[in-house]
Design a protein around this motif. Structure first.
Motif, short mmCIF file in Angstrom:
data_model
loop_
_atom_site.label_atom_id
_atom_site.label_comp_id
_atom_site.label_asym_id
_atom_site.label_seq_id
_atom_site.Cartn_x
_atom_site.Cartn_y
_atom_site.Cartn_z
N TYR A 20 0.82 -1.22 0.10
CA TYR A 20 -0.21 -0.02 -0.07
C TYR A 20 0.92 1.31 -0.14
O TYR A 20 2.04 1.35 0.78
CB TYR A 20 -0.92 0.17 1.48
N ASN A 23 -1.09 7.08 2.72
CA ASN A 23 -2.64 7.30 2.70
C ASN A 23 -3.54 6.67 2.14
O ASN A 23 -4.64 6.79 2.12
CB ASN A 23 -2.62 8.88 2.03
N GLU A 24 -3.01 5.25 1.50
CA GLU A 24 -4.04 4.39 0.99
C GLU A 24 -4.83 3.60 2.03
O GLU A 24 -4.07 3.35 2.98
CB GLU A 24 -3.29 3.30 -0.14
N ILE A 25 -6.15 3.44 1.85
CA ILE A 25 -6.93 2.76 2.74
C ILE A 25 -6.68 1.10 2.56
O ILE A 25 -6.66 0.69 1.47
CB ILE A 25 -8.22 3.03 2.63
N VAL A 44 1.16 1.94 9.86
CA VAL A 44 -0.22 2.15 9.52
C VAL A 44 -0.79 2.77 10.79
O VAL A 44 -0.55 2.77 11.92
CB VAL A 44 -0.87 0.94 9.33
N THR A 81 -10.87 2.00 11.12
CA THR A 81 -10.47 1.97 9.56
C THR A 81 -8.91 1.98 9.74
O THR A 81 -8.27 2.52 10.80
CB THR A 81 -10.80 3.43 8.94
N SER A 83 -5.08 2.96 7.60
CA SER A 83 -4.74 3.38 6.37
C SER A 83 -2.99 3.45 6.51
O SER A 83 -2.52 3.24 7.51
CB SER A 83 -4.94 4.67 5.95
#
Length: 216
Positions: A20, A23-25, A44, A81, A83
């Protein structure tokens, strides 16, 4: 609590390596919780998105840390969440695929149990800060906790905490203005130095004595 690198092979044998970018989820709250994740590289951020769009940070995880433990429960959903803070490499795996190794490796089983215990203790600490500490005590506890040990992966070295005022505010669920006022007070007292993008804790023990000793 981190998973010892000697145990990474168990995850690699049954899991999938994923990458990833910053800032990618990785996954969103309320997603189906079907995989456990192990960080191999990078950092993360674990956080909750409120209905009004505000974010509350729960933790920052680096190499050797596991997240997605809600997948340990049947038919569960993600409560948070996650990211990527920078370029990240993780392994994702289904718990049932780990079962044969859990039965054969006491170290792996103990590590997962310790992880669950540490996560529970961390959430209890966050709840304590939120419910019983005033604004000065919350920020003091946050700085005192993060400056405890050097951590190269998190860039926590010699009392240097790479958090902005907004990131501290998000972590503690208080306003940025409040955080700035408190930090300025600490600076006037000679406890910290405020620099661009980070806080330098100068007098960790005095920070504890002035704001936290009475709470123990």
């Amino acid at each position: 609590m981190k998973i010892n690198e000697e145990l990474f092979d168990y995850f690699k044998q049954v899991g999938t390596i994923k990458h990833y970018q910053k800032n990618e989820i990785i996954y969103m709250q309320d997603d189906c919780a079907d995989e456990l994740c192990l960080v191999l590289k990078g950092r993360v951020r674990v956080y909750h998105i409120k209905k009004n769009g505000d974010e509350i940070n729960y933790d920052v995880l680096d190499k050797g840390r596991i997240f997605g433990e809600s997948s340990l429960y049947e038919n569960a959903y993600r409560p948070t969440t996650v990211s990527a803070i920078n370029d990240v490499e993780i392994i994702t795996c289904h718990l049932q695929d780990l079962y044969p190794y859990l039965s054969s490796s006491l170290d792996l089983t103990i590590s997962l149990l310790k992880m669950l215990n540490d996560n529970c203790n961390h959430l209890t600490q966050l709840l304590k800060w939120a419910q019983t500490y005033n604004r000065y005590e919350k920020v003091a506890a946050f700085l005192y906790d993060l400056s405890k040990d050097n951590n190269k992966e998190k860039n926590l070295l010699f009392g240097r905490i790479p958090y902005t005022h907004q990131e501290i505010a998000d972590s503690l669920a208080i306003s940025r203005v409040t955080v700035t006022k408190v930090l300025n007070q600490f600076k006037e007292e000679g406890l910290i130095d405020i620099q661009y993008g980070h806080i330098q804790v100068l007098e960790r023990q005095k920070l504890y004595n002035h704001y936290l000793a009475k709470l123990d």
